[in-house]
Design an enzyme around this catalytic site. Sequence first.
Site, PDB file in Angstrom:
ATOM      1  N   LYS A 145       0.840  -1.203   0.000  1.00 53.78           N
ATOM      2  CA  LYS A 145       0.000   0.000   0.000  1.00 53.78           C
ATOM      3  C   LYS A 145       0.877   1.257   0.000  1.00 53.78           C
ATOM      4  O   LYS A 145       0.661   2.174  -0.780  1.00 53.78           O
ATOM      5  CB  LYS A 145      -0.900   0.044   1.247  1.00 53.78           C
ATOM      6  N   ARG A 159      -9.416   0.448   9.373  1.00 47.83           N
ATOM      7  CA  ARG A 159      -8.923  -0.896   9.639  1.00 47.83           C
ATOM      8  C   ARG A 159      -9.944  -1.735  10.394  1.00 47.83           C
ATOM      9  O   ARG A 159      -9.702  -2.900  10.682  1.00 47.83           O
ATOM     10  CB  ARG A 159      -7.679  -0.808  10.509  1.00 47.83           C
ATOM     11  N   ARG A 199      12.121  -5.853   5.624  1.00 41.98           N
ATOM     12  CA  ARG A 199      11.818  -4.442   5.375  1.00 41.98           C
ATOM     13  C   ARG A 199      12.656  -3.494   6.244  1.00 41.98           C
ATOM     14  O   ARG A 199      12.826  -3.716   7.436  1.00 41.98           O
ATOM     15  CB  ARG A 199      10.326  -4.224   5.674  1.00 41.98           C
ATOM     16  N   ARG A 257      11.317  -1.147  11.658  1.00 42.52           N
ATOM     17  CA  ARG A 257      10.239  -0.742  12.555  1.00 42.52           C
ATOM     18  C   ARG A 257      10.169  -1.718  13.725  1.00 42.52           C
ATOM     19  O   ARG A 257      10.315  -2.920  13.523  1.00 42.52           O
ATOM     20  CB  ARG A 257       8.912  -0.754  11.791  1.00 42.52           C
ATOM     21  N   ARG A 302       0.082  -8.812  14.068  1.00 43.64           N
ATOM     22  CA  ARG A 302      -0.530  -7.874  13.107  1.00 43.64           C
ATOM     23  C   ARG A 302      -1.335  -8.623  12.049  1.00 43.64           C
ATOM     24  O   ARG A 302      -2.399  -8.169  11.639  1.00 43.64           O
ATOM     25  CB  ARG A 302       0.553  -7.016  12.451  1.00 43.64           C
TER      26      ARG A 302
HETATM   27  P1  ADP Z   1       1.268  -1.758   8.306  1.00 40.31           P
HETATM   28  O1  ADP Z   1       0.217  -1.576   7.236  1.00 40.31           O
HETATM   29  O2  ADP Z   1       2.543  -2.282   7.760  1.00 40.31           O
HETATM   30  O3  ADP Z   1       0.784  -2.485   9.514  1.00 40.31           O
HETATM   31  P2  ADP Z   1       0.906   0.958   9.354  1.00 40.31           P
HETATM   32  O4  ADP Z   1       1.926   2.017   9.412  1.00 40.31           O
HETATM   33  O5  ADP Z   1      -0.297   1.203   8.521  1.00 40.31           O
HETATM   34  O6  ADP Z   1       1.680  -0.328   8.846  1.00 40.31           O
HETATM   35  O7  ADP Z   1       0.395   0.597  10.823  1.00 40.31           O
HETATM   36  C1  ADP Z   1       1.280   0.336  11.874  1.00 40.31           C
HETATM   37  C2  ADP Z   1       0.533   0.236  13.186  1.00 40.31           C
HETATM   38  O8  ADP Z   1      -0.105   1.482  13.463  1.00 40.31           O
HETATM   39  C3  ADP Z   1      -0.582  -0.782  13.250  1.00 40.31           C
HETATM   40  O9  ADP Z   1      -0.112  -2.077  13.558  1.00 40.31           O
HETATM   41  C4  ADP Z   1      -1.461  -0.198  14.356  1.00 40.31           C
HETATM   42  O10 ADP Z   1      -0.895  -0.430  15.615  1.00 40.31           O
HETATM   43  C5  ADP Z   1      -1.354   1.299  14.089  1.00 40.31           C
HETATM   44  N1  ADP Z   1      -2.417   1.766  13.175  1.00 40.31           N
HETATM   45  C6  ADP Z   1      -2.249   2.350  11.952  1.00 40.31           C
HETATM   46  N2  ADP Z   1      -3.430   2.658  11.390  1.00 40.31           N
HETATM   47  C7  ADP Z   1      -4.390   2.256  12.282  1.00 40.31           C
HETATM   48  C8  ADP Z   1      -5.804   2.274  12.284  1.00 40.31           C
HETATM   49  N3  ADP Z   1      -6.485   2.758  11.246  1.00 40.31           N
HETATM   50  N4  ADP Z   1      -6.441   1.776  13.371  1.00 40.31           N
HETATM   51  C9  ADP Z   1      -5.777   1.287  14.414  1.00 40.31           C
HETATM   52  N5  ADP Z   1      -4.444   1.208  14.479  1.00 40.31           N
HETATM   53  C10 ADP Z   1      -3.741   1.697  13.435  1.00 40.31           C
END
Ligand code: ADP
Length: 213
Positions: free
Chosen positions: A13, A86, A125, A158, A169
């Site tokens: 994404k 999400r 990554r 990360r 996750r």
């Molecule tokens: P990835 O898609 O690789 O998991 P992101 O940067 O989108 O990476 O998300 C990293 C973390 O940030 C998630 O595991 C969660 O803890 C938090 N997070 C991001 N977006 C949301 C969301 N919309 N709702 C809840 N937690 C979120």
Amino acid sequence: MNIMLLGAPGSGKGTQAEKLVARLGYIQFSTGDLMRKQITDQTSLGLECAKYMNEGKLVPDKIVNAIVKDYLKSNSNKLIFDGFPRTLEQALELEKMLAEVDSKMDRVIYIDVAKEIILKRISGRIICPICKVSYHIETRKPLVEGICDNDGAALVRRPDDSPEKVAVRLKTYEADTKPLIDFYSNKPGFIHIEEAAELDGEIVYNMIEEALI
Ligand code: ADP
């Protein structure tokens, strides 16, 4: 036009969003990046988010929805939603929040990638803490090892990209985020890119670009 990118962590994404920003002038709205910035800046919001993020768990809907609502006050068009919504609760709230600013979601692009590939991708990554571009130690190496091509910053892993956190996750994704695919698949503007990992990133990008017409 607003676009949502849906897909598991590591499905690409962020990479596709980068291309849409560079080539078509979209604005990437990544809730993850925004919250990581709060953590780096050590704000109280950041400290709250870190409790969940470092464990690979979702930040509670109430907190994330408030962040989005605030963001939409200053930006409500040409956005790429990357990592939000999400949960179904977030998706329902997003519809209301967009309507309040006279906007809507025009395309929902589901980047479908098999779980085994996701694991390989995330385990290699490394990201730039400054510009957020992600690399892979084998398949997308920077020109100079450990250094970002764009700004020379030292690349980092990360904290939630460790195998244990990735497992959490992915489980969370299956349980909370996958139901969104059913939710959006019946709506106009839904595009499913199947077996996206089998396709070159540029081909996936072209499919997205065509879907925007
Ligand atoms: P990835 O898609 O690789 O998991 P992101 O940067 O989108 O990476 O998300 C990293 C973390 O940030 C998630 O595991 C969660 O803890 C938090 N997070 C991001 N977006 C949301 C969301 N919309 N709702 C809840 N937690 C979120």
